[in-house]
Design a protein around this motif. Sequence first.
Motif, short mmCIF file in Angstrom:
data_model
loop_
_atom_site.label_atom_id
_atom_site.label_comp_id
_atom_site.label_asym_id
_atom_site.label_seq_id
_atom_site.Cartn_x
_atom_site.Cartn_y
_atom_site.Cartn_z
N TRP A 128 0.87 -1.18 0.00
CA TRP A 128 0.00 0.00 0.00
C TRP A 128 0.91 1.23 0.00
CZ3 TRP A 128 -4.85 -0.56 3.54
CH2 TRP A 128 -5.36 -1.85 3.44
N VAL A 129 1.31 1.66 -1.16
CA VAL A 129 2.32 2.72 -1.24
C VAL A 129 1.88 3.95 -0.45
CG1 VAL A 129 3.66 4.16 -2.81
CG2 VAL A 129 3.01 1.84 -3.47
N ILE A 130 0.58 4.18 -0.39
CA ILE A 130 0.09 5.39 0.28
C ILE A 130 0.49 5.41 1.75
CG2 ILE A 130 -2.17 4.45 0.95
CD1 ILE A 130 -3.38 7.16 0.18
N TYR A 138 -8.56 -7.22 -4.52
CA TYR A 138 -8.36 -6.51 -3.25
C TYR A 138 -8.53 -5.01 -3.41
CZ TYR A 138 -3.66 -6.27 -5.29
OH TYR A 138 -2.60 -6.08 -6.14
N ILE A 146 -10.56 -2.92 -0.66
CA ILE A 146 -9.93 -1.85 0.12
C ILE A 146 -10.62 -0.52 -0.19
CG2 ILE A 146 -7.79 -0.56 0.47
CD1 ILE A 146 -6.32 -3.21 -0.15
N MET A 180 -13.50 5.79 5.90
CA MET A 180 -12.84 7.08 6.01
C MET A 180 -13.58 8.15 5.24
SD MET A 180 -8.79 6.69 5.98
CE MET A 180 -8.05 5.11 6.11
N ALA A 206 -9.48 7.45 -4.63
CA ALA A 206 -8.22 8.18 -4.50
C ALA A 206 -7.24 7.39 -3.65
CB ALA A 206 -8.46 9.56 -3.88
N PHE A 207 -7.76 6.75 -2.60
CA PHE A 207 -6.88 5.96 -1.73
C PHE A 207 -6.20 4.84 -2.52
CE2 PHE A 207 -5.84 2.65 1.28
CZ PHE A 207 -5.35 3.34 2.37
N ILE A 214 -3.59 6.04 -5.13
CA ILE A 214 -2.26 6.40 -4.65
C ILE A 214 -1.57 5.17 -4.07
CG2 ILE A 214 -0.99 7.88 -3.07
CD1 ILE A 214 -3.38 9.83 -3.27
N ALA A 215 -2.35 4.29 -3.42
CA ALA A 215 -1.75 3.11 -2.80
C ALA A 215 -1.24 2.13 -3.84
CB ALA A 215 -2.75 2.43 -1.86
N PHE A 216 -2.01 1.92 -4.89
CA PHE A 216 -1.64 0.92 -5.90
C PHE A 216 -1.51 1.61 -7.25
CE2 PHE A 216 -4.44 -1.01 -2.74
CZ PHE A 216 -3.52 -1.85 -2.11
#
Lengths: 209, 324
Positions: free
Chosen positions: A173-175, B104, B108, B116, B137-138, B141-143
């Motif tokens: 999870w890069v964030i 996933y 997520i 959130m 957006a989460f 940026i995460a993946f």
Amino acid sequence: MAVAPTPAERFIQGILPENPVYRQLLGLCPTLAVTNGLQAALTMAGAVAFVLFCANIVTSTIRHLLKPHLRIVIFTLIIATFVTITDRFLAAYMYGMSKLLGPYIPLIIVNCIIICRCEVCASRQSVFAAGADALGQATGFALALVSIAAVRELLGSGMLFSVQVLPESWPNWVIMILPPGAFMTLGLLVGAVNWFEQRRSEQAESERG
Amino acid sequence: MKAEQTQYTPVIHVSPAPHLSSRDLTTRKMMRDVLLGLSPVVFMALYVFHWYAVKQLMICLLGCLAAEALFMKMRAKSATLNDYSAAVTGIILALSLPGAAPWYIGVIASVVAIGMGKVVFGGIGMNIFNPAMVGRAFVMIAFAGAMGAPGYEQIHATVDVITRATPMDAFKQTGAVASLDSLFWGLTNGSLGETSALACILGGLYLCVRRTASWQIPAGTVVTAAALAGIANLVHPESNWTALHHLLGGSLLFGAFFIATDPVTSPLTPKGKFIFGIGVGFFVMVLRLFSGYPEGVMFAVLLMNGVTPLINHWTIPRPLGAIP
């Protein structure tokens, strides 16, 4: 007039009930900046613990000499002395970590946890009380940093202490490694600790009455 | 002192009295309308992406409903599943994801969207940002790998369109221009719900006619985007990506009709809604033209969500006779 807490109580209070990060929301700058890995977080916690303990002891020793209008300057000078020692120590013996933490070690000088403890505790209490207070607050700070860093490093890179613990197929999870992850983790953990403390105080309330 | 305490002054005057409340306009009915409005888009997604769409829709729908039930239970409030708001969030979220995204990501994104995006603010009606876009957006940026432009393409996909680059990305990378036909009908790769301009317009118009969505928001967005795209064309007349490509391609229409019109996170007054729409259109075009991302609807909507309280403050209508 409330009874002054004993040194042991000061130590216990610092860990969770008055945790500098989770309960007082102090020292958030290093909390957010260096918690993307456990190693960096522990080093920062160690550095802060050393500076906090030494500054508290020295301040408490000279507390009768302090002039009210000059006290903050004296605190800052004392803290800066120990931060410089820490900074040079890290640069000499842990060069990689010193590079990684960069400006955040010198910035301990303005860490509000330390000034806060000098002001509210060390400049008024005996050396023993000030030392116990510093140890408690430092433990609380370390606890906060380590818990945030553990969440961030685990989710963000699947590792703890730079050792892969989750399977290779774990999507990082890069964030969580990036600044937004620090804010989200801190917010959620502050919420969790608040919930925990609220439940505990409710329990204590019902036991008492 | 006592009189002061009992005196209650409302903070925002939406409009002068009388304030009618209607039994016909409940959250539940509005959300059912949104689901109906989304149906052409869902249908096109199923038609174009087959089981990729089925998979993503099921994951996000179940993910959002489960997250809502769980978080409301944690807050010791009765679950609000039957007002369909979580279902709407789930479907919009699924339609904004790439079909090829791994499972996933949907899970997520759903948990983040409800947790959130909505529940931490106090549940439905209290959130500042559009929940579905917070979730997206989460994960974006995460993946970055699975959600960026390459994540949309899968070479060995069983559905043809997924093997191709999205029109926006193909243009950004190679300058290849998709035909207006394919953008209008939606037979291209892209996020599940964004490909077909026709489906978005049909569903969107239904929402506007039913007044479930305020027409000022999509109108402001589309007009501003068209104007800026026109200017961009005038500056670069050699570009083959015309203003019409800008309007029909990407998720501009889907975003304008279904995402920006969320009544919770958009302004209350008609004038404010128009300003909101103009802002969304402006940021979409700025992000498309000048940023590294091929598309900017998500960030544009989130940015404008952030200034919604300010727009509300600017556009408070003055009741007749009130002193400014």
